[in-house]
Design an enzyme around this catalytic site. Structure first.
Site, PDB file in Angstrom:
ATOM      1  N   THR A   1     -17.391 -11.332 -50.136  1.00 59.33           N
ATOM      2  CA  THR A   1     -18.055 -10.182 -49.513  1.00 59.33           C
ATOM      3  C   THR A   1     -19.413 -10.587 -48.929  1.00 59.33           C
ATOM      4  OG1 THR A   1     -16.981  -8.757 -51.128  1.00 59.33           O
ATOM      5  CG2 THR A   1     -18.861  -7.822 -49.941  1.00 59.33           C
ATOM      6  N   VAL A   2     -20.261 -11.194 -49.752  1.00 55.77           N
ATOM      7  CA  VAL A   2     -21.623 -11.491 -49.298  1.00 55.77           C
ATOM      8  C   VAL A   2     -21.644 -12.731 -48.397  1.00 55.77           C
ATOM      9  CG1 VAL A   2     -24.019 -11.832 -49.998  1.00 55.77           C
ATOM     10  CG2 VAL A   2     -22.492 -10.491 -51.455  1.00 55.77           C
TER      11      VAL A   2
ATOM     12  N   VAL B   1     -30.993  -8.356 -56.900  1.00 60.55           N
ATOM     13  CA  VAL B   1     -31.302  -7.017 -57.424  1.00 60.55           C
ATOM     14  C   VAL B   1     -31.412  -6.039 -56.269  1.00 60.55           C
ATOM     15  CG1 VAL B   1     -32.853  -5.647 -58.858  1.00 60.55           C
ATOM     16  CG2 VAL B   1     -32.673  -8.107 -59.244  1.00 60.55           C
TER      17      VAL B   1
ATOM     18  N   GLY C   1     -29.374  -5.273 -53.856  1.00 57.86           N
ATOM     19  CA  GLY C   1     -28.735  -5.570 -52.566  1.00 57.86           C
ATOM     20  C   GLY C   1     -29.762  -5.583 -51.439  1.00 57.86           C
TER      21      GLY C   1
ATOM     22  N   GLU D   1     -14.422  -2.728 -59.594  1.00 52.38           N
ATOM     23  CA  GLU D   1     -13.610  -3.928 -59.813  1.00 52.38           C
ATOM     24  C   GLU D   1     -12.386  -3.572 -60.667  1.00 52.38           C
ATOM     25  OE1 GLU D   1     -14.487  -7.120 -58.905  1.00 52.38           O
ATOM     26  OE2 GLU D   1     -16.398  -6.535 -58.002  1.00 52.38           O
TER      27      GLU D   1
ATOM     28  N   ASP E   1     -24.313  -5.403 -65.681  1.00 50.34           N
ATOM     29  CA  ASP E   1     -24.848  -5.743 -64.358  1.00 50.34           C
ATOM     30  C   ASP E   1     -26.264  -5.159 -64.194  1.00 50.34           C
ATOM     31  OD1 ASP E   1     -24.300  -6.534 -61.379  1.00 50.34           O
ATOM     32  OD2 ASP E   1     -24.966  -4.446 -61.296  1.00 50.34           O
TER      33      ASP E   1
ATOM     34  N   LYS F   1     -30.061  -7.099 -63.840  1.00 47.29           N
ATOM     35  CA  LYS F   1     -31.037  -6.802 -62.785  1.00 47.29           C
ATOM     36  C   LYS F   1     -32.386  -6.385 -63.370  1.00 47.29           C
ATOM     37  CE  LYS F   1     -27.387  -5.461 -59.570  1.00 47.29           C
ATOM     38  NZ  LYS F   1     -26.569  -4.331 -59.129  1.00 47.29           N
TER      39      LYS F   1
ATOM     40  N   GLY G   1     -22.755  -4.373 -50.898  1.00 47.79           N
ATOM     41  CA  GLY G   1     -22.047  -4.398 -49.619  1.00 47.79           C
ATOM     42  C   GLY G   1     -22.437  -5.631 -48.827  1.00 47.79           C
TER      43      GLY G   1
HETATM   44  N1  LIG Z   1     -20.633  -7.751 -53.340  1.00 50.28           N
HETATM   45  C1  LIG Z   1     -21.868  -7.241 -53.303  1.00 50.28           C
HETATM   46  O1  LIG Z   1     -22.099  -6.194 -52.708  1.00 50.28           O
HETATM   47  C2  LIG Z   1     -22.987  -7.944 -54.007  1.00 50.28           C
HETATM   48  C3  LIG Z   1     -24.261  -7.356 -54.023  1.00 50.28           C
HETATM   49  C4  LIG Z   1     -25.334  -8.039 -54.630  1.00 50.28           C
HETATM   50  C5  LIG Z   1     -25.090  -9.254 -55.234  1.00 50.28           C
HETATM   51  N2  LIG Z   1     -23.823  -9.783 -55.243  1.00 50.28           N
HETATM   52  C6  LIG Z   1     -23.630 -11.086 -55.881  1.00 50.28           C
HETATM   53  O2  LIG Z   1     -23.259 -12.012 -54.885  1.00 50.28           O
HETATM   54  C7  LIG Z   1     -22.401 -12.993 -55.430  1.00 50.28           C
HETATM   55  C8  LIG Z   1     -21.101 -13.010 -54.624  1.00 50.28           C
HETATM   56  O3  LIG Z   1     -20.490 -11.752 -54.712  1.00 50.28           O
HETATM   57  P1  LIG Z   1     -19.271 -11.333 -53.770  1.00 50.28           P
HETATM   58  O4  LIG Z   1     -19.077  -9.873 -53.956  1.00 50.28           O
HETATM   59  O5  LIG Z   1     -19.466 -11.868 -52.400  1.00 50.28           O
HETATM   60  O6  LIG Z   1     -18.075 -12.112 -54.498  1.00 50.28           O
HETATM   61  P2  LIG Z   1     -16.588 -12.334 -53.952  1.00 50.28           P
HETATM   62  O7  LIG Z   1     -16.291 -11.443 -52.811  1.00 50.28           O
HETATM   63  O8  LIG Z   1     -15.699 -12.316 -55.144  1.00 50.28           O
HETATM   64  O9  LIG Z   1     -16.653 -13.837 -53.375  1.00 50.28           O
HETATM   65  C9  LIG Z   1     -16.788 -14.927 -54.217  1.00 50.28           C
HETATM   66  C10 LIG Z   1     -16.596 -16.176 -53.376  1.00 50.28           C
HETATM   67  O10 LIG Z   1     -16.759 -17.311 -54.229  1.00 50.28           O
HETATM   68  C11 LIG Z   1     -15.657 -18.193 -54.030  1.00 50.28           C
HETATM   69  N3  LIG Z   1     -15.396 -18.898 -55.287  1.00 50.28           N
HETATM   70  C12 LIG Z   1     -15.059 -18.373 -56.472  1.00 50.28           C
HETATM   71  N4  LIG Z   1     -14.901 -19.344 -57.387  1.00 50.28           N
HETATM   72  C13 LIG Z   1     -15.130 -20.522 -56.726  1.00 50.28           C
HETATM   73  C14 LIG Z   1     -15.095 -21.872 -57.114  1.00 50.28           C
HETATM   74  N5  LIG Z   1     -14.787 -22.237 -58.347  1.00 50.28           N
HETATM   75  N6  LIG Z   1     -15.383 -22.800 -56.171  1.00 50.28           N
HETATM   76  C15 LIG Z   1     -15.685 -22.446 -54.902  1.00 50.28           C
HETATM   77  N7  LIG Z   1     -15.744 -21.161 -54.494  1.00 50.28           N
HETATM   78  C16 LIG Z   1     -15.464 -20.227 -55.395  1.00 50.28           C
HETATM   79  C17 LIG Z   1     -14.502 -17.330 -53.615  1.00 50.28           C
HETATM   80  O11 LIG Z   1     -13.561 -18.121 -52.922  1.00 50.28           O
HETATM   81  P3  LIG Z   1     -12.233 -17.504 -52.222  1.00 50.28           P
HETATM   82  O12 LIG Z   1     -12.746 -16.605 -51.126  1.00 50.28           O
HETATM   83  O13 LIG Z   1     -11.512 -18.681 -51.684  1.00 50.28           O
HETATM   84  O14 LIG Z   1     -11.519 -16.766 -53.309  1.00 50.28           O
HETATM   85  C18 LIG Z   1     -15.216 -16.302 -52.727  1.00 50.28           C
HETATM   86  O15 LIG Z   1     -15.330 -16.799 -51.424  1.00 50.28           O
HETATM   87  C19 LIG Z   1     -22.232 -12.612 -56.906  1.00 50.28           C
HETATM   88  O16 LIG Z   1     -23.173 -13.287 -57.684  1.00 50.28           O
HETATM   89  C20 LIG Z   1     -22.537 -11.131 -56.911  1.00 50.28           C
HETATM   90  O17 LIG Z   1     -22.994 -10.662 -58.164  1.00 50.28           O
HETATM   91  C21 LIG Z   1     -22.781  -9.152 -54.637  1.00 50.28           C
END
Ligand SMILES: NC(=O)c1ccc[n+]([C@@H]2O[C@H](COP(=O)([O-])OP(=O)(O)OC[C@H]3O[C@@H](n4cnc5c(N)ncnc54)[C@H](OP(=O)(O)O)[C@@H]3O)[C@@H](O)[C@H]2O)c1
Length: 428
Positions: free
Chosen positions: A10-11, A125, A127, A183, A194, A198, A295
């Site tokens: 996502t990010v 923290v 977003g 999730e 979570d 933060k 997001g």
């Molecule tokens: N989503 C949000 O809105 C948001 C907001 C604030 C902070 N965050 C933080 O941002 C971070 C990422 O969140 P996200 O929502 O973007 O997560 P996500 O959509 O689940 O994406 C995770 C990414 O990491 C890759 N990955 C997972 N395990 C891996 C490994 N062993 N080696 C290499 N790549 C690996 C995945 O690969 P594949 O694509 O190939 O599966 C995917 O591309 C987290 O720390 C989360 O807490 C997220």
């Protein structure tokens, strides 16, 4: 500045889209290499210009990378290893990973200081809400007294939906999972972890202490019922999952828990998936930050802001001050005092309320208001009451006695009522 991007979800995907224009940092920021689990996955962005790494730790070790952007997630595992490897060779790290920073922030900041690479985590923290930078930089000259906030959009969405639709927690959660707002395994969010990550980070910056996640007292929203929401509403309150860090003399109280807020409280009207934080600081007064806490776009924009700071040479120590100036722990064990909400499930028969009131009275606690819903059958009925200001310890003792009454069918549920400025302090 050559970026190695670990995590294209996502990010990570949001960041690639943001960077596609090439305008970010006046064109001086360039993604050179990427890593994710599945190379074949369609990401909606042309990946041909980026070198690919199956292993994010190898990406982090690549000397052609100036800054590792870690967007994998998780407090340990490959995310931590990759960040350590990058920092240990003096590269910069930008991450959105709150779990990693809350749990291992101090050791990573030490690596950053030792080898010279910066460690930045605005996106971890709130977003898109710029609360890390505000505390670290804009409020560096103020004395922060407390930071409280709604820091988990999923929990806030669930509570808001329950209130507006009158549906149960389980129903609303199932819908949110189907729609992708929660999730499949929601425990990090609904269990309060979570938000705890933060507030741990914000507390470290606000109070110049090392992050102390182990000290955060955590309750989630999973035990909040529709009855609680309705009864609290009748009494003039809205239930929110509040993460709070408060300065108590030279220590810090840190907790996440469902809390009753009066309708006119600045956080009470923050609905849906929004995040918000309220900072009380001297001599600034109260500051309120509200916005999209998650997001692709909002979070990627916070990551990009850190990259631009690096480019401009504006990045300082991870938690605002060198590690040696941070107090090692933030622990406080204050005695809590305030007004509380208590929900009971009792047999609908004469004398029950008198017995409950008696057990509270024995601990010196006065009831402020009491509410019973009419019962439609012979089963137990919910009763809720609010107390006058009292020590939490005394209330817990009374709750144990109340639980032993024959007419009481489950342990009393207690939630704090967050006071406004005019009311007494919650902690002494
Ligand atoms: N989503 C949000 O809105 C948001 C907001 C604030 C902070 N965050 C933080 O941002 C971070 C990422 O969140 P996200 O929502 O973007 O997560 P996500 O959509 O689940 O994406 C995770 C990414 O990491 C890759 N990955 C997972 N395990 C891996 C490994 N062993 N080696 C290499 N790549 C690996 C995945 O690969 P594949 O694509 O190939 O599966 C995917 O591309 C987290 O720390 C989360 O807490 C997220």
């Amino acid at each position: 500045m050559r970026i190695g991007l670990a995590g294209l979800g996502t990010v990570g995907g949001g960041l690639l889209q943001l960077m596609e224009s090439g305008r970010l940092g006046g064109g001086a920021l360039r993604v050179a290499a990427v890593s994710a689990r599945n190379r074949a996955r369609e990401r909606g962005v042309d990946m041909s210009a980026f070198r690919w790494f199956d292993d994010p730790v190898e990406l982090a070790a690549d000397p052609e990378i100036d800054v590792l952007v870690e967007l994998i997630g998780g407090s340990d595992g490959p995310a931590k290893k990759a960040v350590e490897v990058a920092l240990a060779r003096g590269a910069h790290v930008v991450t959105a990973n709150k779990a990693l920073i809350a749990v291992h922030g101090a050791e990573l900041a030490a690596l950053s200081e030792k080898h010279g690479g910066k460690l930045l985590f605005e996106a971890a923290v709130g977003g898109g809400v710029p609360i890390v930078k505000a505390l670290r930089e804009s409020l560096a000259g103020a004395r922060v007294m407390s930071v409280s906030g709604i820091l988990n959009g999923t929990c806030n969405y669930l509570l808001t939906e329950m209130e507006s639709s009158g549906r149960s927690y389980a129903d609303v959660l199932a819908d949110a999972q189907r729609l992708g707002y929660a999730e499949a395994d929601p425990v990090m969010d609904v269990g309060g972890f979570d938000a705890a990550h933060k507030i741990t980070i914000l507390a470290a910056i606000a109070f110049a202490t090392q992050p102390d996640f182990a000290h955060c007292a955590i309750e989630g929203v999973d035990a909040v019922t529709l009855t609680d929401i309705r009864m609290a509403g009748k009494l003039g309150y809205r239930i929110k999952l509040i993460a709070k860090a408060e300065r108590i003399d030279d220590a810090v109280a840190l907790h996440v828990r469902p809390t009753l807020l009066a309708f006119d409280h600045p956080l009470a009207s923050v609905g849906g998936a929004l995040n918000a934080a309220v900072v009380e600081a001297e001599p600034v007064g109260r500051l309120t930050f509200i916005g999209k806490g998650a997001g692709a776009g909002p979070t990627a924009s916070a990551v990009a802001a850190d990259l631009i700071d690096l480019l401009a040479g504006r990045a300082g120590p991870a938690f605002g001050r060198p590690l040696a100036e941070l107090a090692p722990v933030a622990r406080a064990t204050p005695k809590e005092r305030g007004r509380f909400y208590m929900r009971l499930l009792v047999a609908d028969r004469p004398g029950v309320i008198a017995a409950v009131s008696d057990r509270l009275g024995r601990e010196g606690i006065s009831i402020e208001s009491i509410l019973q819903m009419p019962s439609r059958d012979a089963g137990p009925v919910p009763i809720v009451l609010t107390t006058q200001p009292c020590p939490r310890e005394a209330l817990d003792a009374a709750a144990l006695h109340i639980q032993q009454l024959d007419a009481v069918s489950e342990p009393p549920r207690v939630m704090p009522i967050e006071e406004t400025d005019a009311s007494p302090r919650l902690w002494t």
